[in-house]
Write a protein that holds these residues in place. Structure first.
Motif, mmCIF file in Angstrom:
data_model
loop_
_atom_site.group_PDB
_atom_site.id
_atom_site.type_symbol
_atom_site.label_atom_id
_atom_site.label_comp_id
_atom_site.label_asym_id
_atom_site.label_seq_id
_atom_site.Cartn_x
_atom_site.Cartn_y
_atom_site.Cartn_z
ATOM 1 N N VAL A 8 9.873 -86.272 -14.570
ATOM 2 C CA VAL A 8 9.569 -85.971 -15.973
ATOM 3 C C VAL A 8 9.506 -87.269 -16.771
ATOM 4 O O VAL A 8 10.424 -88.100 -16.689
ATOM 5 N N THR A 9 8.414 -87.475 -17.498
ATOM 6 C CA THR A 9 8.310 -88.560 -18.480
ATOM 7 C C THR A 9 7.726 -87.962 -19.748
ATOM 8 O O THR A 9 7.266 -86.817 -19.756
ATOM 9 N N THR A 10 7.725 -88.735 -20.818
ATOM 10 C CA THR A 10 7.162 -88.242 -22.079
ATOM 11 C C THR A 10 5.677 -87.945 -21.903
ATOM 12 O O THR A 10 4.886 -88.831 -21.571
ATOM 13 N N GLY A 11 5.299 -86.695 -22.075
ATOM 14 C CA GLY A 11 3.898 -86.299 -21.968
ATOM 15 C C GLY A 11 3.451 -85.930 -20.571
ATOM 16 O O GLY A 11 2.274 -85.616 -20.367
ATOM 17 N N ARG A 12 4.354 -85.962 -19.574
ATOM 18 C CA ARG A 12 3.937 -85.652 -18.203
ATOM 19 C C ARG A 12 5.084 -85.026 -17.415
ATOM 20 O O ARG A 12 6.236 -85.448 -17.512
ATOM 21 N N THR A 37 -3.977 -73.191 -21.760
ATOM 22 C CA THR A 37 -2.780 -73.076 -22.590
ATOM 23 C C THR A 37 -2.782 -74.137 -23.681
ATOM 24 O O THR A 37 -3.123 -75.283 -23.436
ATOM 25 N N ILE A 38 -2.420 -73.758 -24.877
ATOM 26 C CA ILE A 38 -2.375 -74.687 -26.000
ATOM 27 C C ILE A 38 -1.426 -75.835 -25.676
ATOM 28 O O ILE A 38 -0.332 -75.643 -25.139
ATOM 29 N N SER A 39 -1.835 -77.042 -26.019
ATOM 30 C CA SER A 39 -1.048 -78.273 -25.900
ATOM 31 C C SER A 39 -1.044 -78.870 -24.501
ATOM 32 O O SER A 39 -0.493 -79.938 -24.296
ATOM 33 N N PRO A 58 3.088 -84.469 -26.477
ATOM 34 C CA PRO A 58 4.500 -84.329 -26.846
ATOM 35 C C PRO A 58 4.737 -84.081 -28.328
ATOM 36 O O PRO A 58 5.795 -83.587 -28.709
ATOM 37 N N ASP A 59 3.750 -84.426 -29.167
ATOM 38 C CA ASP A 59 3.941 -84.176 -30.595
ATOM 39 C C ASP A 59 3.694 -82.709 -30.958
ATOM 40 O O ASP A 59 3.961 -82.288 -32.086
ATOM 41 N N GLN A 60 3.155 -81.914 -30.002
ATOM 42 C CA GLN A 60 2.916 -80.501 -30.265
ATOM 43 C C GLN A 60 3.866 -79.588 -29.481
ATOM 44 O O GLN A 60 4.055 -78.432 -29.851
ATOM 45 N N MET A 61 4.468 -80.110 -28.411
ATOM 46 C CA MET A 61 5.367 -79.276 -27.609
ATOM 47 C C MET A 61 6.321 -80.176 -26.828
ATOM 48 O O MET A 61 5.910 -81.220 -26.311
ATOM 49 N N ASP A 62 7.589 -79.770 -26.757
ATOM 50 C CA ASP A 62 8.556 -80.573 -26.015
ATOM 51 C C ASP A 62 8.553 -80.194 -24.542
ATOM 52 O O ASP A 62 7.880 -79.243 -24.109
ATOM 53 N N CYS A 63 9.317 -80.935 -23.768
ATOM 54 C CA CYS A 63 9.341 -80.747 -22.321
ATOM 55 C C CYS A 63 9.823 -79.344 -21.941
ATOM 56 O O CYS A 63 9.279 -78.704 -21.037
ATOM 57 N N ALA A 64 10.831 -78.866 -22.654
ATOM 58 C CA ALA A 64 11.363 -77.534 -22.356
ATOM 59 C C ALA A 64 10.311 -76.457 -22.585
ATOM 60 O O ALA A 64 10.199 -75.492 -21.813
ATOM 61 N N GLY A 65 9.537 -76.613 -23.650
ATOM 62 C CA GLY A 65 8.478 -75.653 -23.940
ATOM 63 C C GLY A 65 7.415 -75.639 -22.863
ATOM 64 O O GLY A 65 6.908 -74.573 -22.474
ATOM 65 N N VAL A 66 7.055 -76.833 -22.361
ATOM 66 C CA VAL A 66 6.055 -76.919 -21.300
ATOM 67 C C VAL A 66 6.583 -76.260 -20.028
ATOM 68 O O VAL A 66 5.859 -75.526 -19.343
#
Length: 721
Positions: A8-12, A37-39, A58-66
């Motif tokens: 896990v990294t920011t945005g991926r 899926t959105i985002s 990442p500005d529209q959804m956090d890692c947990a949401g993904v």
């Protein structure tokens, strides 16, 4: 299902899913579900490593949401009733032709052939091989036509003529013929490349689109659309992005993208592409690719490739030429058997006036298209130009064509005091929001000027082309449209006509508003007549071209406009829906008339497609612009007269070229048969008069001078290449 987040990294996020390695159907479903899926903007699957990589914003959804969406997507992809939507094939970029090669190698082979012949060098087979290499494109074309298309064309004669001359050791003639053919191709394609397709394309494209941001629909420039935006597309508009449908259902025409007249039904989850047209329905699309990254942005051929420049004259010449192939081959063989003179026999193989007519016609057509573009007229094809030269009937749409496209609201009447004019205006504007019809734009523009609400989240929305809108809000059914449309829906208009008797006498256009079967009010609109309409109609009459008018508007408004512009009452048809307009065009066509239809609206698309030649204004709907054979870019009807003049002049040039090519070619071939004319002279006359006809097709001395100057620089370009 067994899966594990491994990185896990920011945005991926990278996930290990064992099933990806053994179940391709599951992998496809999961990939599609995540892409829609959105985002989540990019999904990669590596089945060998059983690995899934998800890139997200990442500005529209956090890692947990993904991860939560990933879990849900895996669950859905695993169900049997989850089906993938119909696939739209990805399109490949078409490479541009390399024209210098078509002239460079033939010129080199000609130079070597002349030197070898003059100095009597023993290099015949080497030079012959070089000539055959230069003729490879010709041979490939011949083989393709025989093998793939299963037909004989005039390329067969030219290939045979070239091959036999090389085998006989006559090197200069075939090298010269290939060089002259290459020069003719350069002339033709240089004429095509002078046309500024990029500028035309930009002029014809809409500059704004609707985007939903922060829960509110707003209009933005297409260049300002961002990845992830929810783009809202209405009937008659081009889709401005590549992406997935999030909401709605519509019919999409893919002709501009694929080159084929093909419509597809798109709904939630389907992928759509920029430049395709929404014919019917309303779509909310999540933008995945924008600007030059879209499919259409990559397909440079749609902008830079030469237009279709064929004409019926050229096609007929080619058909006649193709029918002569077998007789010429038989005659050539018989002549050789009787005389044993190879040059006389081969001379017959040069009897090819059809190719000269075809390519010289192409140059005339391309030059005319270039000239027209400079005059603010976009002509799509040679067939359209040819038909325009023969037109004896012009059928005009009224609203936005003979009248100005920017209408004005001149009055609002309500049925009772409980409903105010502004409330009627607000509901009507919300129903018309996004439509490109002049009346719709006028209502929305007036509502914005009055500062009233123009946006609603419709539960359902449907535009009946050329008739009106049916929408639903909070369980209430809203109808907005013409008198004929509402009567068709079972609405009694007598109460409002009784309350406002002036409506019957008014020359204005009227849009009636109904909610749950109850008539709420009517909006009256005025469409001022274009200042040039009367003079254009008058000039057409002087040229023995009969003007007609078709309109969905009521009789009073139609006859007022017809009277002012000078169209006879016997040539006016009122309150006609699109299908009826097509029937009327059919009647004119069956009467032996060559019909041009001039319209600018979404409801004109069927007529534009059906007419012998169709004309639209650039400020009209996107459907009209993309359907029409001819588009008037500066929106002045006077340019219709200019287009007709260009078409007639061009066909005069085409007729001249027929004589300029056919007579010398037939004469020199007969001379070659009867008097054993030198094959070099045969090649010079055969190809030389074709080039002369091509030069005749260039419509101005200035362009010819510029072209010859550029051609004079070709030797240097060839050396550098």
């Amino acid at each position: 299902m067994d899966y594990q987040v491994v990185h896990v990294t920011t945005g991926r996020i990278r996930v290990h899913i064992p099933r990806l390695k053994i179940d391709q159907d599951f992998a496809s479903k999961l990939q599609w579900k995540l892409k829609s899926t959105i985002s989540i903007f990019h999904v990669r699957v590596n089945p060998i490593l059983s690995c899934l990589i998800v890139d997200y914003s990442p500005d529209q959804m956090d890692c947990a949401g993904v991860q939560a969406q990933l879990t849900d997507a895996i669950r859905q992809a695993d169900t049997k009733d989850f089906l993938l939507p119909a696939k739209t094939p990805e399109l490949k970029v078409i490479a541009e032709s390399e024209y210098l090669y078509s002239l460079g190698l033939p010129l080199v082979s000609l130079s070597v052939a002349i030197i070898t012949t003059v100095l009597e060098l023993p290099l015949t087979w080497m030079v012959g091989g070089l000539i055959l290499i230069a003729a490879i494109p010709l041979f490939k074309s011949t083989i393709h036509e025989i093998k793939e298309e299963q037909k004989l064309s005039l390329d067969v004669l030219e290939s045979l003529w070239t091959l036999l001359h090389v085998l006989e050791g006559f090197l200069i003639a075939p090298a010269l013929a290939l060089s002259l053919d290459g020069l003719g191709k350069i002339l033709r394609d240089k004429t095509a490349s002078d046309i500024n397709y990029q500028a035309i394309n930009l002029n014809l494209q809409q500059s704004h689109t609707q985007v939903k941001r922060a829960g509110k629909e707003q209009q933005v420039l297409i260049k300002d659309v961002e990845i992830g935006d929810h783009v809202i597309v209405y009937p008659g508009e081009q889709i401005p992005v590549d992406g997935f449908v999030l909401k709605g259902k519509g019919i999409v025409d893919q002709q501009k993208l694929t080159g084929l007249s093909k419509v597809v039904v798109c709904q939630q989850g389907h992928k759509v592409y920029a430049s395709t047209l929404l014919v019917e329905g309303k779509l909310t699309i999540q933008a995945q690719k924008i600007g030059e990254n879209t499919q259409i942005g990559k397909i440079v051929d749609l902008v830079k490739h030469a237009p279709v420049y064929d004409t019926r004259v050229a096609d007929f010449a080619e058909e006649v030429g193709n029918l002569t192939i077998l007789p010429i081959l038989a005659l050539s063989g018989t002549l050789f058997a009787l005389t044993n003179n190879i040059q006389s026999a081969l001379a017959l193989l040069q009897l090819d006036f059809a190719t000269g007519i075809r390519i010289s016609s192409a140059t005339a057509i391309l030059s005319a298209i270039d000239y027209a573009a400079d005059s603010g007229i976009y002509i799509r094809s040679g067939r359209g130009l040819e038909m325009l030269a023969r037109v004896d009937t012009v059928v005009f749409d009224k609203t936005g064509t003979l009248t100005q496209i920017h209408g004005e609201v001149v009055g609002i009447q309500t049925m009772n005091e409980q409903m105010t004019p502004l409330e009627v205006l607000s509901l009507a504007a919300a129903a018309e929001q996004g439509l490109s019809h002049p009346s719709a734009k006028a209502i929305v523009r007036f509502a914005e000027q009055q500062g009233v609400l123009t946006q609603l989240e419709w539960e359902s929305w449907d535009y009946k082309i050329g008739q009106g809108v049916i929408a639903q809000f909070n369980g209430q059914k809203i109808l907005l449209g013409s008198k004929k449309f509402l009567r068709k829906q079972g609405i009694d208009l007598k109460p409002i006509l009784h309350q406002y008797p002036d409506l019957k006498k008014s020359r204005h256009t009227h849009a009636y508003l109904v909610r749950d079967g109850q008539l709420l009010g009517v909006i009256s609109l005025s469409n001022p007549i274009r200042t040039e309409s009367a003079s254009v109609v008058s000039t057409l009459k002087q040229q023995q071209i009969e003007p007609y008018m078709l309109t969905g508007d009521h009789a009073k408004a139609a006859y007022e406009v017809a009277h002012e512009v000078g169209i006879s009452p016997s040539r006016i048809y009122v309150e006609v829906f699109p299908e009826k307009k097509v029937e009327l065009l059919q009647q004119l066509h069956d009467a032996g008339r060559v019909v041009a239809y001039v319209g600018d609206g979404l409801n004109d698309a069927a007529c534009l497609a059906y007419a012998d030649v169709s004309v639209s204004l650039a400020e009209g709907s996107q459907t009209a612009c993309q359907t029409a054979d001819i588009v008037i870019i500066n929106n002045n009807l006077h340019q219709l007269l200019v287009a007709i003049a260009i078409a007639k002049k061009t066909m005069e040039v085409v007729d001249q070229n027929i004589g300029l090519v056919a007579v010398p070619n037939v004469s020199v071939v007969l001379a070659g048969v009867l008097f054993s004319l030198d094959p070099i002279m045969v090649a010079i006359v055969n190809s030389g008069f074709t080039i002369l006809a091509e030069l005749n097709g260039l419509l101005s001395a200035e362009k010819l001078a510029k072209l010859l100057d550029e051609l004079g620089q070709l030797p240097g370009k060839l050396m550098r290449s």
